[in-house]
Design a protein around this motif. Structure first.
Motif: not given
Length: 227
Positions: A209-216
């Motif tokens: 979730a943290a990785a996807y939030t960062t990417f987004g």
């Protein structure tokens, strides 16, 4: 007699026209239209004062710009970048170069995020030797992304300040900065959770979730500044 009177009349008209030309066309401008010496000196002083009071730095700067490029910043204190008109002109050129490099590094980082996302998705379903190999590539890509992301951030935070401060109201530049706060926070959380997963496998969903939030947030910040 008639002709004599006509000639005298013509001579008088010509004399009158010459008198008028001598005051307007002949180069003798009336003295009341010229500024006096005191008025000229005052005008020159006003122009000089306006150029001297022109601020060389914007009133508002981010903390890194103030620490490096402010009136009492580090680069001013060690005399690497004296605060002068010529110096600021050079700094604006440096700023442009650094921001162009910032954009290039941002696109490289974005590509790294995409590759890391694909590796991460593969890693969650991999088993045996495939898991070991994918995990190694995942860790290598994480190191590359940390370098490119850090470079992107340094180029932005370390660039000299602009000549004019930020505009009032909501702008794409401000949106870019707000999203930067989100993806910086996400980047830190992603790295911390990555080091905790081996001993705490239950943290994998939070890491994802943290990785996807960062990417987004990172992708949205690029879109905001480019389009």
């Amino acid at each position: 007699m008639k002709y004599i009177l006509l000639i005298v009349s013509l001579l008088g008209t010509v004399s009158s026209l010459q008198a008028q030309d001598s005051t307007s066309v002949g180069g003798h401008t009336p003295t009341d239209t010229l500024p006096t010496k005191n008025e000229a000196d005052a005008l020159l002083a006003d122009l000089t004062d306006s150029s001297e009071t022109q601020p060389l730095l914007p009133h508002k700067m981010i903390f890194t710009q103030r620490a490096l490029w402010g009136k009492k910043g580090l680069l001013r204190a060690i005399n690497v970048a004296p605060l002068t008109t010529e110096g600021r002109a050079h700094e604006l050129k440096v700023r442009r170069t650094m921001l162009v490099a910032h954009q290039v590094a941002g696109f490289v980082t974005l590509a790294g995020f995409v590759a890391q996302g694909l590796l991460g998705a593969k890693l969650y379903n991999a088993k045996g030797q495939e898991y070991v190999d994918t995990k190694q590539w995942h860790e290598r890509m994480a190191g590359i992304i940390n370098v490119t992301y850090g470079t992107t951030m340094v180029l932005s935070l370390g660039a000299p300040p602009p000549m004019i401060g930020a505009k009032r109201g909501f702008t794409t530049i401000k949106l870019h900065k707000y999203l930067a706060i989100v993806h910086i926070t996400g980047m830190v959380a992603t790295n911390i959770l990555a080091h905790m997963i081996d001993s705490n496998p239950e943290l994998k969903p939070y890491h994802r979730a943290a990785a996807y939030t960062t990417f987004g947030a990172f992708a949205a910040s690029i879109v905001a500044i480019k389009f």
